[in-house]
Write an enzyme that holds these catalytic residues in place. Structure first.
Site, short mmCIF file in Angstrom:
data_model
loop_
_atom_site.label_atom_id
_atom_site.label_comp_id
_atom_site.label_asym_id
_atom_site.label_seq_id
_atom_site.Cartn_x
_atom_site.Cartn_y
_atom_site.Cartn_z
N ALA A 192 0.84 -1.21 0.00
CA ALA A 192 0.00 0.00 0.00
C ALA A 192 0.87 1.25 0.00
O ALA A 192 1.86 1.34 0.72
CB ALA A 192 -0.91 0.00 1.23
N LYS A 233 10.42 5.87 0.37
CA LYS A 233 10.76 4.44 0.38
C LYS A 233 12.03 4.21 1.20
O LYS A 233 12.12 3.25 1.98
CB LYS A 233 10.96 3.94 -1.06
CG LYS A 233 9.69 3.96 -1.89
CD LYS A 233 8.70 2.94 -1.38
CE LYS A 233 7.41 2.90 -2.19
NZ LYS A 233 6.41 2.00 -1.63
N HIS A 237 2.49 5.67 -15.78
CA HIS A 237 3.46 4.70 -16.27
C HIS A 237 3.43 4.61 -17.80
O HIS A 237 2.36 4.63 -18.42
CB HIS A 237 3.23 3.33 -15.63
CG HIS A 237 3.60 3.32 -14.18
ND1 HIS A 237 3.29 2.31 -13.31
CD2 HIS A 237 4.29 4.23 -13.44
CE1 HIS A 237 3.76 2.59 -12.11
NE2 HIS A 237 4.36 3.75 -12.17
N SER A 270 11.71 0.62 -3.98
CA SER A 270 11.73 1.07 -5.37
C SER A 270 13.15 1.43 -5.80
O SER A 270 13.97 1.86 -4.97
CB SER A 270 10.84 2.31 -5.48
OG SER A 270 11.09 3.00 -6.68
N TYR A 303 8.98 10.74 -3.33
CA TYR A 303 8.53 9.34 -3.40
C TYR A 303 9.69 8.40 -3.07
O TYR A 303 9.58 7.52 -2.20
CB TYR A 303 7.97 9.04 -4.80
CG TYR A 303 7.78 7.57 -5.06
CD1 TYR A 303 6.76 6.86 -4.45
CD2 TYR A 303 8.65 6.88 -5.91
CE1 TYR A 303 6.59 5.50 -4.68
CE2 TYR A 303 8.49 5.52 -6.14
CZ TYR A 303 7.47 4.83 -5.53
OH TYR A 303 7.32 3.49 -5.74
N1 LIG Z 1 4.33 -0.06 -10.17
C1 LIG Z 1 5.65 0.11 -10.16
O1 LIG Z 1 6.30 0.21 -11.20
C2 LIG Z 1 6.38 0.15 -8.85
C3 LIG Z 1 7.79 0.28 -8.86
C4 LIG Z 1 8.47 0.33 -7.63
C5 LIG Z 1 7.76 0.22 -6.44
N2 LIG Z 1 6.40 0.10 -6.47
C6 LIG Z 1 5.69 0.02 -5.20
O2 LIG Z 1 4.87 -1.12 -5.20
C7 LIG Z 1 3.68 -0.89 -4.45
C8 LIG Z 1 2.48 -1.31 -5.26
O3 LIG Z 1 2.48 -0.61 -6.50
P1 LIG Z 1 1.27 -0.77 -7.53
O4 LIG Z 1 1.78 -0.44 -8.89
O5 LIG Z 1 0.57 -2.05 -7.30
O6 LIG Z 1 0.36 0.44 -7.04
P2 LIG Z 1 -1.24 0.54 -6.94
O7 LIG Z 1 -1.56 1.99 -6.85
O8 LIG Z 1 -1.86 -0.26 -8.02
O9 LIG Z 1 -1.53 -0.17 -5.54
C9 LIG Z 1 -1.38 0.46 -4.31
C10 LIG Z 1 -2.62 0.17 -3.49
O10 LIG Z 1 -2.44 0.71 -2.20
C11 LIG Z 1 -3.70 1.24 -1.77
N3 LIG Z 1 -3.38 2.23 -0.71
C12 LIG Z 1 -2.67 3.39 -0.84
N4 LIG Z 1 -2.55 3.99 0.36
C13 LIG Z 1 -3.20 3.19 1.26
C14 LIG Z 1 -3.41 3.29 2.66
N5 LIG Z 1 -2.96 4.33 3.39
N6 LIG Z 1 -4.11 2.30 3.27
C15 LIG Z 1 -4.59 1.24 2.56
N7 LIG Z 1 -4.42 1.11 1.22
C16 LIG Z 1 -3.73 2.09 0.58
C17 LIG Z 1 -4.32 1.81 -3.02
O11 LIG Z 1 -5.73 1.95 -2.95
C18 LIG Z 1 -3.90 0.78 -4.06
O12 LIG Z 1 -4.86 -0.24 -4.22
C19 LIG Z 1 3.70 0.59 -4.07
O13 LIG Z 1 4.16 0.71 -2.73
C20 LIG Z 1 4.72 1.18 -5.02
O14 LIG Z 1 5.37 2.31 -4.48
C21 LIG Z 1 5.70 0.06 -7.64
#
Ligand SMILES: NC(=O)c1ccc[n+]([C@@H]2O[C@H](COP(=O)([O-])OP(=O)(O)OC[C@H]3O[C@@H](n4cnc5c(N)ncnc54)[C@H](O)[C@@H]3O)[C@@H](O)[C@H]2O)c1
Length: 319
Positions: free
Chosen positions: A71, A142, A184, A114, A138
């Site tokens: 999250a 992390k 993205h 990340s 951001y």
């Molecule tokens: N997508 C990428 O390329 C990428 C790269 C590096 C790191 N990340 C990390 O991976 C994780 C997941 O990424 P993703 O692409 O699935 O993102 P996403 O936005 O699809 O999923 C994140 C989820 O967290 C929920 N959320 C946010 N804040 C919250 C809170 N306070 N309480 C409860 N739920 C909450 C959102 O509703 C969402 O469903 C994130 O932490 C992101 O920083 C993603």
């Protein structure tokens, strides 16, 4: 195992929870649906709509063998405009959740970190002990949680793995990449190619790379999901670990756009604009530590294959 998955309604959380359910784990998923979709929560997950900052809620869920913590807010560009929101949600809320987990006796945390923790790195591919100088709030958010986890682990409060993903990509029809404000490259390009967006802007064509556009390492969401499960097991032998998750191969933004054209058969003119603040020129992972410590390597390494899976998933979402 009994596993807590936060961010279970999001892209990577939903795909990982699917894998956990398939292997017979008991999965509780928390999400406040701030950007995720309730329809994305996999069958078999006990879903709790709520916020990770809610200490009492997390305590009420009981004890877990491990928490996989996805999250958070994920857009580095947006974090430059509203850093306070990113530090509140990614740092303060996570610390509350960690406090609840530690107090409740949960022993392991696998954290979505990340490549954004590195910033502009001089030596490629990027190894985990490269300097960490994030270029956005951001990335800093992390890194702050990584540092907290390292202390928690050092003091024997829990065991933790920080997995530094490079660019998550690909997708599955059941759980496509969907972000409420998409930033993205691949999903934006697919939407544009499909005529679902009026404009597509390539940010920066004057980077010091072969074609002037940013280079990123795209890792398939199913490979990411698998790595989390391996990380839970690896924590039997480690108090704290940091691993990159990438393929070790970078593709420029223009190469990705060419792949989108090949896969979709659709081409449209692309506009270019100035660099976006906070975007490093090149991010490509060294994969050696993940191979050694997790026994993990990415299986999806062909760009066209990753884009094709994202395209199939995109079309499923559009229906
Ligand atoms: N997508 C990428 O390329 C990428 C790269 C590096 C790191 N990340 C990390 O991976 C994780 C997941 O990424 P993703 O692409 O699935 O993102 P996403 O936005 O699809 O999923 C994140 C989820 O967290 C929920 N959320 C946010 N804040 C919250 C809170 N306070 N309480 C409860 N739920 C909450 C959102 O509703 C969402 O469903 C994130 O932490 C992101 O920083 C993603």
């Amino acid at each position: 195992m009994r596993i807590l998955v936060t961010g279970v309604a999001g892209f990577i959380g939903s795909n990982t929870a699917t894998l956990l359910v398939a292997r017979g784990d008991s999965v509780v998923g928390v999400d406040n649906l701030s950007s995720g979709l309730a329809s994305n929560v996999p069958a078999g997950v006990e879903f709790v709509e709520g916020d990770i900052a809610d200490y009492e809620l997390i305590r009420s869920l009981g004890i877990f063998d491990a928490c996989i913590h996805f999250a958070g807010f994920i857009a580095s560009g947006e974090s430059m405009e509203i850093p306070e929101v990113y530090f509140a949600n990614n740092v303060a809320a996570t610390l509350e959740m960690l406090r609840a987990l530690v107090d409740g006796g949960t022993g392991k945390v696998v954290f979505s970190s990340s490549a954004g923790v590195y910033g502009d790195v001089a030596t490629l591919p990027i190894e985990e002990d490269a300097p960490t100088t994030p270029t956005s709030p951001y990335g800093e958010s992390k890194l702050m949680i990584e540092q907290a986890l390292r202390w928690f682990a050092q003091q024997g409060r829990l065991r933790a793995a920080a997995l530094r993903y490079f660019n998550a990509a690909g997708g599955t029809s059941a759980h496509p990449e969907h972000h409420s404000q998409e930033t993205h490259l691949i999903p934006l390009a697919l939407a544009y190619a499909n005529g679902d967006r009026d404009a597509f802007v390539l940010f920066g064509d004057d980077y010091p790379t072969s074609d002037g556009t940013c280079i990123r390492d795209y890792v398939h969401v199913l490979d990411l999901a698998r790595a989390h499960i391996l990380a839970i097991d690896a924590l039997d032998n480690h108090n704290y670990l940091v691993c990159n998750l990438g393929t070790g191969r970078g593709f420029s933004n223009r190469e990705v756009l060419d792949a989108v054209a090949r896969v979709t058969g659709l081409t449209r003119q692309v506009a270019t604009a100035d660099r976006r603040p906070g975007d490093p020129a090149v991010l490509v992972a060294s994969t050696a530590r993940a191979e050694r410590v997790l026994g993990w390597t990415a299986q999806h390494t062909q760009l066209d294959g990753i884009v094709a899976d994202a395209w199939t998933a995109y079309q499923a979402l559009a229906k």
